[in-house]
Scaffold this motif. Structure first.
Motif, PDB file in Angstrom:
ATOM      1  N   ASP A 144       0.821  -1.217   0.000  1.00 47.59           N
ATOM      2  CA  ASP A 144       0.000   0.000   0.000  1.00 47.59           C
ATOM      3  C   ASP A 144       0.853   1.263   0.000  1.00 47.59           C
ATOM      4  OD1 ASP A 144      -2.697  -1.395   2.016  1.00 47.59           O
ATOM      5  OD2 ASP A 144      -2.399  -1.306  -0.148  1.00 47.59           O
ATOM      6  N   ILE A 145       1.954   1.235   0.762  1.00 47.01           N
ATOM      7  CA  ILE A 145       2.837   2.408   0.800  1.00 47.01           C
ATOM      8  C   ILE A 145       3.492   2.601  -0.565  1.00 47.01           C
ATOM      9  CG2 ILE A 145       4.935   3.377   1.796  1.00 47.01           C
ATOM     10  CD1 ILE A 145       4.192   1.953   4.417  1.00 47.01           C
ATOM     11  N   GLY A 146       3.921   1.507  -1.135  1.00 46.59           N
ATOM     12  CA  GLY A 146       4.575   1.552  -2.446  1.00 46.59           C
ATOM     13  C   GLY A 146       3.662   2.142  -3.512  1.00 46.59           C
ATOM     14  N   LYS A 147       2.382   1.831  -3.394  1.00 47.25           N
ATOM     15  CA  LYS A 147       1.408   2.351  -4.374  1.00 47.25           C
ATOM     16  C   LYS A 147       1.408   3.874  -4.380  1.00 47.25           C
ATOM     17  CE  LYS A 147      -2.475   0.013  -3.389  1.00 47.25           C
ATOM     18  NZ  LYS A 147      -3.764  -0.684  -3.545  1.00 47.25           N
ATOM     19  N   LYS A 148       1.607   4.487  -3.211  1.00 48.71           N
ATOM     20  CA  LYS A 148       1.605   5.958  -3.134  1.00 48.71           C
ATOM     21  C   LYS A 148       2.732   6.524  -3.993  1.00 48.71           C
ATOM     22  CE  LYS A 148       0.141   6.233   1.690  1.00 48.71           C
ATOM     23  NZ  LYS A 148       0.490   6.725   3.031  1.00 48.71           N
ATOM     24  N   ILE A 149       3.861   5.805  -4.004  1.00 45.66           N
ATOM     25  CA  ILE A 149       5.026   6.322  -4.734  1.00 45.66           C
ATOM     26  C   ILE A 149       4.775   6.265  -6.238  1.00 45.66           C
ATOM     27  CG2 ILE A 149       7.505   6.090  -5.135  1.00 45.66           C
ATOM     28  CD1 ILE A 149       7.753   4.713  -2.431  1.00 45.66           C
ATOM     29  N   ILE A 150       4.161   5.167  -6.687  1.00 44.71           N
ATOM     30  CA  ILE A 150       4.017   4.977  -8.140  1.00 44.71           C
ATOM     31  C   ILE A 150       2.778   5.660  -8.697  1.00 44.71           C
ATOM     32  CG2 ILE A 150       3.826   3.281  -9.994  1.00 44.71           C
ATOM     33  CD1 ILE A 150       5.183   1.271  -8.250  1.00 44.71           C
ATOM     34  N   TRP A 151       1.673   5.580  -7.977  1.00 46.70           N
ATOM     35  CA  TRP A 151       0.418   6.022  -8.583  1.00 46.70           C
ATOM     36  C   TRP A 151      -0.038   7.396  -8.137  1.00 46.70           C
ATOM     37  CZ3 TRP A 151       0.684   2.773 -12.154  1.00 46.70           C
ATOM     38  CH2 TRP A 151       0.887   1.403 -11.930  1.00 46.70           C
ATOM     39  N   SER A 152       0.628   7.976  -7.129  1.00 48.90           N
ATOM     40  CA  SER A 152       0.108   9.240  -6.617  1.00 48.90           C
ATOM     41  C   SER A 152       0.373  10.394  -7.562  1.00 48.90           C
ATOM     42  CB  SER A 152       0.735   9.527  -5.261  1.00 48.90           C
ATOM     43  OG  SER A 152       0.224  10.734  -4.788  1.00 48.90           O
ATOM     44  N   THR A 153      -0.606  11.294  -7.638  1.00 50.46           N
ATOM     45  CA  THR A 153      -0.454  12.481  -8.470  1.00 50.46           C
ATOM     46  C   THR A 153      -0.075  13.681  -7.611  1.00 50.46           C
ATOM     47  OG1 THR A 153      -2.830  12.762  -8.249  1.00 50.46           O
ATOM     48  CG2 THR A 153      -2.052  11.795 -10.292  1.00 50.46           C
ATOM     49  N   LYS A 154      -0.189  13.505  -6.277  1.00 49.01           N
ATOM     50  CA  LYS A 154       0.120  14.633  -5.394  1.00 49.01           C
ATOM     51  C   LYS A 154       1.520  14.466  -4.810  1.00 49.01           C
ATOM     52  CE  LYS A 154      -4.692  14.621  -4.034  1.00 49.01           C
ATOM     53  NZ  LYS A 154      -5.421  13.695  -3.193  1.00 49.01           N
ATOM     54  N   GLU A 155       2.322  15.532  -4.915  1.00 51.81           N
ATOM     55  CA  GLU A 155       3.715  15.451  -4.470  1.00 51.81           C
ATOM     56  C   GLU A 155       3.824  15.139  -2.988  1.00 51.81           C
ATOM     57  OE1 GLU A 155       6.256  18.631  -5.951  1.00 51.81           O
ATOM     58  OE2 GLU A 155       7.574  18.267  -4.239  1.00 51.81           O
ATOM     59  N   GLU A 156       2.921  15.749  -2.204  1.00 52.76           N
ATOM     60  CA  GLU A 156       2.965  15.549  -0.752  1.00 52.76           C
ATOM     61  C   GLU A 156       2.721  14.089  -0.399  1.00 52.76           C
ATOM     62  OE1 GLU A 156       0.714  18.603   1.445  1.00 52.76           O
ATOM     63  OE2 GLU A 156       0.455  17.027   2.955  1.00 52.76           O
ATOM     64  N   GLU A 157       1.752  13.483  -1.119  1.00 51.81           N
ATOM     65  CA  GLU A 157       1.426  12.082  -0.852  1.00 51.81           C
ATOM     66  C   GLU A 157       2.602  11.185  -1.235  1.00 51.81           C
ATOM     67  OE1 GLU A 157      -2.057  10.657  -2.892  1.00 51.81           O
ATOM     68  OE2 GLU A 157      -2.155   8.865  -1.648  1.00 51.81           O
ATOM     69  N   GLN A 158       3.234  11.541  -2.341  1.00 54.97           N
ATOM     70  CA  GLN A 158       4.372  10.764  -2.808  1.00 54.97           C
ATOM     71  C   GLN A 158       5.537  10.854  -1.831  1.00 54.97           C
ATOM     72  OE1 GLN A 158       6.770  11.698  -6.225  1.00 54.97           O
ATOM     73  NE2 GLN A 158       6.001   9.923  -7.303  1.00 54.97           N
ATOM     74  N   GLU A 159       5.775  12.062  -1.312  1.00 54.87           N
ATOM     75  CA  GLU A 159       6.856  12.255  -0.343  1.00 54.87           C
ATOM     76  C   GLU A 159       6.591  11.449   0.925  1.00 54.87           C
ATOM     77  OE1 GLU A 159       9.420  13.724  -2.518  1.00 54.87           O
ATOM     78  OE2 GLU A 159       9.946  13.768  -0.400  1.00 54.87           O
ATOM     79  N   THR A 160       5.329  11.464   1.366  1.00 53.72           N
ATOM     80  CA  THR A 160       4.946  10.672   2.538  1.00 53.72           C
ATOM     81  C   THR A 160       5.181   9.194   2.262  1.00 53.72           C
ATOM     82  OG1 THR A 160       3.193  12.273   2.953  1.00 53.72           O
ATOM     83  CG2 THR A 160       3.087  10.218   4.186  1.00 53.72           C
TER      84      THR A 160
END
Lengths: 226, 220
Positions: free
Chosen positions: B108-124
């Motif tokens: 689930d955490i990895g998904k944030k890195i690949i699929w997120s469109t928001k920079e803040e979410e990706q950084e988290t």
């Protein structure tokens, strides 16, 4: 050397109940340590530094966390009254249904309880779908384990108590006797079984707790939608 | 009578790869069937009606689903060779705990890195991901494998994520090797094993695949 078994839990945790039942079914003596999750003890943090949650079983000073991991540990360490069958395929099926219970059934039932309006309707559709699978699995059996209570019964057992509490609070039927005859009857049989019936958390306290949770959720969502 | 083993999976699935690693560890012959998740086969729907997901192992006609449940099944049935779980109940509990940790957190955490469109979410996502890997590094300690001297259950649960590392690094703009050198050394050690190298997908192909999905979703 004497066995020292301690169970760290809260009074209401459904996950901890699984462990209480397993220990009692196997006749294992243990000490309960009640935790206040708003003020976690240093021991809890020491024994479960990764998740900082309960339940935690501590056996001769060695901690085990995560309720399904604990159940399997108990079954492997104390061989009387086995929770899982010997056959690997039956074991795989049991693990599958336990996981389904937590990942899907619990989540969808919780959503029926906590959500409002359209979201609640959608949650009820999802919950009904999931409960149908359990209904199928239950057909022709007294317990998921067959004649005796087993691993899957302990895993799903919280439903036998929590669902009626949710239904009472929200005034909505989740497990209808007509739609889910086998599951409904299992819930009654399980709730009333020896050991199980003696260890439910106090119902009135549970109603107060979950009503408060629901009220707080409604209050925070209406204040955030201003 | 010979065992009949069929694996339904998709080539980029890290969950499916776990099963391949386990089967290879045990030296088992099986039929692999690639599923098209946009057009699921009747067999998949029959064998996993509850989730309709891969991987599904079909052993002599009987289906088992959920990757780590399948791995444990394989370990129990073919227990005479390359055991993945130790024999001691406490060590088994530790192995199950960490495999559960990998399942609960990394995907689930990895998904944030690949699929997120928001920079803040990706950084988290990046921060949380590295925290998880560092915790796992701590658990590995100075052992060659999570299973100790031998490749085991936790190694199987985690190693297949490593084919996603290049994709995480590319989209997250960071180096996992710099942050978690011991863990990357562990993945290279695992890849020296035939069972792992023959089962894991090429990290560059995974990156291309993720890229394709991102384009279709309009985030590339």
């Amino acid at each position: 050397m004497g066995e020292e078994v301690k169970l760290f839990r809260t009074w209401s945790s459904s996950f901890a109940l699984r462990i209480v039942w397993a220990l009692k079914i196997k006749g294992i003596e243990y000490e309960t340590v009640f935790e206040d999750l708003s003020n976690k003890s240093p021991l809890l943090l020491q024994y479960n530094p990764v998740h900082k949650k309960v339940p935690i079983l501590v056996h001769n000073g060695k901690p085990i966390a995560e309720s399904f991991v604990i159940l399997e540990y108990i079954d492997e360490t104390w061989k009387q009254a086995p929770l899982l069958l010997e056959d690997p395929y039956e074991r795989a099926k049991a693990r599958f249904w336990a996981k389904f219970g937590d990942d899907k059934v619990l989540t969808s039932v919780w959503n029926v309880f906590i959500k409002q309006g359209k979201e609640q309707e959608e949650a009820l559709v999802a919950a009904t779908e999931n409960l149908k699978f359990l209904e199928e699995e239950m057909k022709g059996k007294k317990f998921f384990g067959g004649e005796r209570i087993g691993y899957v019964d302990l895993a799903l057992g919280f439903l036998a108590n929590l669902i009626s509490i949710f239904e009472e609070i929200i005034g909505l039927k989740i497990v209808d006797e007509e739609k889910f005859p086998s599951l409904y009857s299992w819930m009654q049989d399980f709730a009333e079984a020896p050991i199980i019936r003696d260890n439910w958390p106090p119902r009135d306290k549970m109603i107060v707790k979950f009503q408060a949770l629901l009220d707080a959720t409604i209050a925070s969502s209406s204040s955030s939608s201003k | 009578m010979a065992d009949e083993i069929v694996l339904l999976s998709t080539w980029p699935s890290m969950f499916g790869m776990r099963v391949r690693v386990a089967l290879a560890e045990k030296g088992l012959k099986y039929e692999y069937r690639e599923e098209d998740l946009g057009n699921k086969s009747p067999l998949l729907l029959l064998m996993n009606p509850v989730h309709k997901k891969i991987p599904v192992l079909i052993h002599n006609g009987k289906p088992i689903s959920e990757s780590m449940i399948i791995v444990e099944y394989i370990d129990e049935v073919w227990n005479h060779k390359s055991p993945l779980l130790p024999t001691d109940p406490f060590q088994r509990a530790q192995a199950r705990f960490w495999a559960d940790y990998v399942d609960k957190k990394l995907y689930d955490i990895g998904k944030k890195i690949i699929w997120s469109t928001k920079e803040e979410e990706q950084e988290t996502g990046k921060k949380e991901f590295l925290e998880c890997l560092k915790l796992l590094e701590g658990e590995l300690g100075d052992n060659p494998y999570f299973g100790g001297e031998n490749f085991g259950f936790v190694d199987v649960s985690l190693v297949t994520f490593s084919c996603l590392f290049h994709t995480f690094e590319s989209y997250g703009n960071f180096s996992i090797e710099t942050e978690c050198p011991k863990l990357v050394a562990w993945t290279k050690r695992c890849l020296e094993k035939e069972s792992v190298s023959s089962s894991l997908a090429d990290p560059h192909k995974i990156h291309d695949f993720a890229s394709g999905v991102r384009k279709r979703l309009g985030i590339e």
